[in-house]
Scaffold this active site. Structure first.
Site, PDB file in Angstrom:
ATOM      1  N   HIS A  44       7.981  35.739  25.164  1.00  0.00           N
ATOM      2  CA  HIS A  44       6.902  34.799  25.456  1.00  0.00           C
ATOM      3  C   HIS A  44       7.541  33.450  25.745  1.00  0.00           C
ATOM      4  CE1 HIS A  44       2.764  33.312  25.371  1.00  0.00           C
ATOM      5  NE2 HIS A  44       3.379  32.181  25.062  1.00  0.00           N
ATOM      6  N   CYS A  45       7.247  32.895  26.914  1.00  0.00           N
ATOM      7  CA  CYS A  45       7.891  31.637  27.305  1.00  0.00           C
ATOM      8  C   CYS A  45       6.915  30.470  27.154  1.00  0.00           C
ATOM      9  CB  CYS A  45       8.378  31.735  28.755  1.00  0.00           C
ATOM     10  SG  CYS A  45       9.125  30.204  29.327  1.00  0.00           S
ATOM     11  N   PRO A  46       7.145  29.569  26.179  1.00  0.00           N
ATOM     12  CA  PRO A  46       6.214  28.435  26.018  1.00  0.00           C
ATOM     13  C   PRO A  46       6.233  27.493  27.215  1.00  0.00           C
ATOM     14  CG  PRO A  46       8.090  28.232  24.528  1.00  0.00           C
ATOM     15  CD  PRO A  46       8.210  29.574  25.183  1.00  0.00           C
ATOM     16  N   ASN A  75       3.948  28.842  29.449  1.00  0.00           N
ATOM     17  CA  ASN A  75       2.708  29.156  28.754  1.00  0.00           C
ATOM     18  C   ASN A  75       2.231  30.555  29.148  1.00  0.00           C
ATOM     19  OD1 ASN A  75       0.558  28.719  27.032  1.00  0.00           O
ATOM     20  ND2 ASN A  75      -0.740  27.843  28.642  1.00  0.00           N
ATOM     21  N   ASN A  76       3.169  31.472  29.238  1.00  0.00           N
ATOM     22  CA  ASN A  76       2.880  32.826  29.702  1.00  0.00           C
ATOM     23  C   ASN A  76       3.934  33.764  29.139  1.00  0.00           C
ATOM     24  OD1 ASN A  76       1.625  34.827  31.141  1.00  0.00           O
ATOM     25  ND2 ASN A  76       2.229  34.092  33.170  1.00  0.00           N
TER      26      ASN A  76
END
Ligand code: ZN
Ligand code: ZN
Length: 381
Positions: free
Chosen positions: A162-164, A167-168
């Protein structure tokens, strides 16, 4: 009115139940912390916070990435462009083309990484894919390479992480956008460092800014350098070398001068900001790009790298060798990852923005155990 009241009270009840559950959880955690003090228990609130609040911070991260990118581009045009134009208009045109090509790729891959859903498994299994497990959290059939994201609270096809910053979740449909975004941003920052180096050196290193004022002019005072390189007054007559000594000429670089002879503090700060941002980005994103490139070369995702490592160690104890079923060799892995099949070329599909989707549906994957006839062709699946 009655309906409104009922709804209001039921919402309140839900909220109350939720906070009561959290309070009991906090009490249990605290008890565990003082009885069995270990790293897992200590880190538990942090994981809980990441799982529950990262999605709220997401828009902030997107705003930060966009703001930094805009600031860097504006400064490059404001300070870098006139500097290069003065040096060589031809070189400036070349740098403008390269710089904007990198910028176009950075923007395209970032936007696509943010807006492309990573892919979810279907609600029910229709037998078209192998069901490895049923997800304990969302109770859906899990396809091979599918993992549950505790931040998105759903299962993600070929989940990487999960890549902050996006945001996805990074998964089957947006993995290529994520990787190329990192690669192009690293190249873009490297480009700015290389072609902004001379400018930064002159402005920051040689020019001491407006605050630097010569307190006591040395005019008229004979001086010499002492052994440590400091300028000291000449006190003995024999140290004079009378009129034979001409003013020294040197070819050392000098601080830049503008028409009015001053450079504003804003300009200096902008250059310091550029140097800090670009060097940090190159170090952090460059390391991440290299690490992901290594994973892609081995045909695995970040999650699979951990699983494969564990499996390798487990089988090694049994004197067996673990084979990653999705590792078709570096060349084929990269071709599959970048989608360079069905006649797509590196020039068109990697060096220029491309919308093409990854091969397959994210539910079924070829493995090294498949028939050789499939594996030898470029057409997947
Ligand atoms: Zn799930
Ligand atoms: Zn996620």
């Amino acid at each position: 009115m009655t309906r409104f009241k009922w709804r209001y009270s039921s919402e309140l009840k839900k909220l109350f139940t939720r906070y009561r559950a959290r309070w009991s959880y906090a009490k249990i955690w605290f008890r565990r912390l003082i009885t069995e003090f270990d790293s897992d228990t200590c880190l538990e609130p942090m994981f809980w916070f990441v799982d529950n609040y990262t999605h709220l911070l997401g828009p902030f991260f997107i705003f930060a990435v966009s703001g930094l990118t805009i600031a860097v581009v504006v400064i490059a045009y404001w300070i870098g462009l006139p500097f290069w134009w003065e040096k060589s208009p031809k070189a400036t045109v070349f740098l403008l083309i390269i710089g904007n090509w990198l910028l176009l790729n950075v923007i395209f891959h970032y936007v696509m990484g943010v807006i492309t859903p990573p892919g979810e498994p279907p609600q029910i299994s229709d037998g078209s894919f192998e069901v490895r497990k049923i997800c304990k959290k969302c109770h859906l059939p899990k396809a091979p390479r599918t993992h549950h994201c505790s931040i998105c609270k759903k299962c993600v096809l070929k989940m990487d992480h999960h890549c902050p910053w996006l945001n996805n979740c990074v998964g089957f449909f947006n993995h290529r956008y994520f990787f190329l975004y990192m690669a192009y941003t690293t190249l873009g920052c490297l480009f700015l460092i290389i072609f902004g180096f001379e400018l930064g050196y002159k402005h920051i290193w040689l020019d001491h800014g407006d605050s630097w004022i010569e307190s006591e002019p040395l005019e008229g005072q004979p001086v010499k350098f002492n052994l440590s390189g400091h300028i000291i007054p000449v006190t003995h007559a024999h140290e004079y070398d009378d009129d034979l000594l001409l003013p020294a000429k040197h070819a050392l670089p000098t601080p830049p001068t503008s028409d009015d002879g001053t450079y504003t503090m804003g300009r200096r700060r902008a250059i310091i900001f550029m140097a800090t941002t670009n060097v940090t980005a190159v170090l952090a994103l460059g390391a991440l790009t290299i690490w992901h490139a290594k994973l892609i070369t081995h045909g695995e995702t970040s999650i699979e790298a951990l699983i494969n490592q564990e499996e390798t160690e487990r089988l090694l104890k049994e004197n067996k060798i673990y084979v990653n079923p999705y590792n078709f060799g570096a060349r084929k892995n990269w071709k599959l990852f970048l989608g360079l099949v069905r006649g797509r070329t590196f020039w068109r599909s990697v060096l220029l923005p491309s919308w093409h989707k990854p091969e397959g549906n994210g539910l079924t994957f070829h493995t090294v155990h498949d028939e050789r006839v499939y594996l030898s062709t470029d057409e997947w699946p």
